[in-house]
Design an enzyme around this catalytic site. Sequence first.
Site, PDB file in Angstrom:
ATOM      1  N   SER A  59       0.833  -1.205   0.000  1.00 49.71           N
ATOM      2  CA  SER A  59       0.000   0.000   0.000  1.00 49.71           C
ATOM      3  C   SER A  59       0.864   1.250   0.000  1.00 49.71           C
ATOM      4  CB  SER A  59      -0.977   0.007   1.174  1.00 49.71           C
ATOM      5  OG  SER A  59      -0.294  -0.121   2.404  1.00 49.71           O
ATOM      6  N   GLU A  60       2.019   1.215   0.688  1.00 50.81           N
ATOM      7  CA  GLU A  60       2.985   2.309   0.606  1.00 50.81           C
ATOM      8  C   GLU A  60       4.409   1.780   0.728  1.00 50.81           C
ATOM      9  OE1 GLU A  60      -0.674   4.591   1.894  1.00 50.81           O
ATOM     10  OE2 GLU A  60       0.398   3.023   2.979  1.00 50.81           O
ATOM     11  N   THR A  61       5.305   2.491   0.083  1.00 49.53           N
ATOM     12  CA  THR A  61       6.751   2.316   0.218  1.00 49.53           C
ATOM     13  C   THR A  61       7.320   3.687   0.534  1.00 49.53           C
ATOM     14  OG1 THR A  61       6.829   0.484  -1.357  1.00 49.53           O
ATOM     15  CG2 THR A  61       8.883   1.676  -0.967  1.00 49.53           C
TER      16      THR A  61
END
Length: 290
Positions: A59-61
């Site tokens: 979902s996020e990096t």
Amino acid sequence: MADTLRPNIAGTRMVDLTFRQVDVFAAEPFRGNPLAVIAGADGLSDEQMAQIANWTNLSETTFLLDPVHPDADYRVRIFTPHAELPFAGHPTLGTAHVWRSLGGVSKTGLIVQECGAGLVPVRLHEDRLAFAAPPRRRAGPVDHADLMPALLALRLAPADILDAQWADNGPGWVVLRLRSCADVLALRPDWQALKGQMIGVVGACDTTDDAQFEVRAFAGIGQGWEDPVTGSLNAAIAQWLIESGTAPPQYVTRQGTALGRAGRVFVHEVDGTIWIGGNVVTRIAGTIAI
């Protein structure tokens, strides 16, 4: 923070950067929201960051950088597989955890993160990292024109909700308050109708539960997806619920139940500031070849 430089198959130079994958907001192992963190990323281009985030498909990096603002301890850039975000909650806690684990020491005792939304304070509270809820860009009631698409996407009628508010601190959340945790968990979204919308849902739990509220987060980006545990959404919901007297100054939220996760978000208000906390554990430690 490059570890080595070496040629790849094409003969160009590759760099190995420190890589961590952490489990954020988890009440049990592997049941929170995973986050990839790449440290020493100052030499990467915008295009490289976007490509890496698309490849990790989390979902996020996040990309850990040297600060620009003199009051900041570090700077972070936050990418989904599709776009860059000015702020997000679980990336904030996860990045702060990695920064500390790599030897980061705050200048003042309070960690100050620099991101697209500005400076975000992070502190330890009851052995958990917690970030200060950022100001909402938009708050207040949702008008009929914006509410009806949200209801359609979640297959709800106006009588099914107690209230609807903007809770936008960056991603653009509209939040619907339902009567119970059971109502929240029963939702089956129409992903086609949800396109282009960011919808949060909250409902009160029974007093016998370990959490006071259940939250779900639906993102109408790409094919659409449900986020396991969402710090930014919980921050904006907490501001709304505490200010309205619907929630006490300290409570626990459960999120991810519908996805088989066990997310727990710890909310507490101190001197007018709402802090959003959760457990963070490193699950993968190594390097990434870029």
